[in-house]
Design an enzyme around this catalytic site. Structure first.
Site, PDB file in Angstrom:
ATOM      1  N   ASP A 265       0.843  -1.195   0.000  1.00 46.55           N
ATOM      2  CA  ASP A 265       0.000   0.000   0.000  1.00 46.55           C
ATOM      3  C   ASP A 265       0.877   1.243   0.000  1.00 46.55           C
ATOM      4  O   ASP A 265       2.034   1.215   0.433  1.00 46.55           O
ATOM      5  CB  ASP A 265      -0.970   0.004   1.178  1.00 46.55           C
ATOM      6  CG  ASP A 265      -0.276   0.072   2.534  1.00 46.55           C
ATOM      7  OD1 ASP A 265       0.725  -0.650   2.715  1.00 46.55           O
ATOM      8  OD2 ASP A 265      -0.730   0.825   3.419  1.00 46.55           O
TER       9      ASP A 265
ATOM     10  N   GLU B 167       0.029  -0.748   5.945  1.00 43.11           N
ATOM     11  CA  GLU B 167       1.129  -0.139   6.692  1.00 43.11           C
ATOM     12  C   GLU B 167       0.997   1.371   6.743  1.00 43.11           C
ATOM     13  O   GLU B 167       1.320   1.996   7.749  1.00 43.11           O
ATOM     14  CB  GLU B 167       2.468  -0.527   6.060  1.00 43.11           C
ATOM     15  CG  GLU B 167       3.676  -0.346   6.981  1.00 43.11           C
ATOM     16  CD  GLU B 167       4.262   1.055   6.955  1.00 43.11           C
ATOM     17  OE1 GLU B 167       5.051   1.383   7.853  1.00 43.11           O
ATOM     18  OE2 GLU B 167       3.940   1.836   6.030  1.00 43.11           O
TER      19      GLU B 167
END
Length: 395
Positions: A76, A141
């Site tokens: 991500d 994250e």
């Protein structure tokens, strides 16, 4: 089928996936397509939690006889911002003058791409690995980090997984490839102080109690004196006030409430619990010794709330992991990396509870910035470091 030995090709495939948290964006699918031809089993659990978006994650393992090495990271990315400000579209993976542009180029799709290429090269050269390699990759994250690595680790453990060592591929180098290996991280603790006063007219302060006087007094008690002077492995603990707010736009009104938020990055002088006790002691003394209005007998009234789940300080001391990676970096770059504990928190804070962990990846100068980018030479260099590490770690 040819294996994913080219880190630039791997990275381009990942960058072209617009995987802004919480969207998977095709990035895990692209990664799975790289891993399966190498014989990895791949699972993609989705985790849920109240008031948070569902997050898809990936766990892949190639099993062998020997130690188990985990590569951990995330696919991500943060939003690109105004795409018109970019030299090249942020999800195009455009290459110009030996540099690839794109959101996630260094943080941290680049690290993922390089480790995939390193494993692929090792398999092409040696046919197998003298042990097990796993990829533990999250899509959470850059977000709340609730439905990502912390749950993925527990999910894997419940299925009988255990690891001997882990590398997190975050951009660990401040200026050039090979600058630093992160062998630990400071802890992180956040809180909010609220002071209640009595609202009134600015021209009649004797009829009011100004909470701004109280909040500045309490904040000052946290800023001075310093919490410590640093330790052998960590810099001094540092508290930053991140906001002060009274919710009052009128210039002739004394507000009835003031809040201040703070974050402290702390070293191994403290635990989260002992640091909380120190902060409370400082606030109690400042509140007891000061007043919202001169002449008043009542101490400053305040409330302190803690943000949930502080990050704890940790230091990895595993000689094999650190020594092998240090030697690999030196062999490729010609310089001995610094063993560092600087910077912010990462998902290594979760992994430390399962196995020794270090962080090593690309150069982080452009992470989260417009025109995030990476030199193709650095992609090749990092791949060579990872490849050498894999060979030496498994012997």
């Amino acid at each position: 089928m040819s294996l994913a030995v080219n880190p630039a090709d791997n990275l381009a495939a990942l960058i072209r996936c617009a995987s802004v948290t919480p969207a998977e964006g095709g990035a895990l699918t692209a990664l799975e397509a790289m891993l399966k031809p190498m014989g990895f089993s791949v699972e993609r659990p989705v985790f849920h939690d109240e008031d948070t978006p569902d997050i898809e994650n990936l766990y892949a393992r190639k099993s062998g006889n020997g130690p188990h090495l985990m590569f951990a990271g995330h696919t991500d990315v943060v939003p690109p911002g105004n795409e018109g400000d970019w030299k090249h579209p942020p999800f195009s993976a455009a290459i110009e003058d030996g540099v690839m542009y794109g959101r996630g180029a260094v943080d941290m799709k680049g690290g993922v791409a390089c480790f995939v290429a390193a494993v692929a090269r090792h398999i092409e050269k040696h046919g197998s690995i003298k042990g097990s390699v796993s990829f533990l990759i999250t899509g959470d994250e850059e977000g709340p980090a609730i439905n990502g690595t912390v749950k993925l680790l527990d999910w894997a453990k419940q299925r009988g997984e255990s690891w001997d060592a882990s590398i997190v591929g975050e951009p660990s180098n401040p200026n050039a490839l090979g600058d630093a290996i992160k062998i630990g991280r400071r802890g992180s603790l956040s809180g909010t102080i609220t002071v209640h006063g009595v609202q009134g007219h600015a021209a009649y302060p004797h009829l009011a109690e100004n909470p701004v006087r109280g909040i500045t007094t309490l904040v000052d008690s946290l800023l001075y004196p310093a919490f410590d002077q640093g330790t052998a492995n960590f810099q001094a603990s540092n508290l930053e006030v991140t906001s002060i707010d009274v919710g009052n736009k009128a210039t002739n009104v004394i507000a009835n409430k003031a809040t201040a938020s703070f974050n402290i990055r702390f070293n191994d002088t403290w635990t989260a619990e002992t640091l909380q006790a120190e902060i409370i002691a400082r606030l109690e003394k400042a509140a007891r010794d000061n007043r919202l209005r001169p002449g008043r007998e009542t101490p400053i009234k305040y409330e302190l709330t803690w943000r949930e789940h502080p990050s704890h300080v940790f230091l990895t001391r595993d000689e094999k992991l650190i020594g092998t990676l240090t030697d690999s970096v030196e062999a490729v770059t010609g310089k001995r990396p610094e063993l560092s504990t600087s910077g912010g928190t990462s998902d290594a804070r979760f992994i430390k509870d399962y196995c020794p962990v270090v962080e090593f990846g690309l150069v982080g100068q452009t992470m989260h910035m417009v025109d995030e980018r990476v030199a193709l030479a650095d992609l090749e260099g990092l791949t060579q470091i990872y490849e050498r590490f894999i060979a030496d770690f498994f012997g």
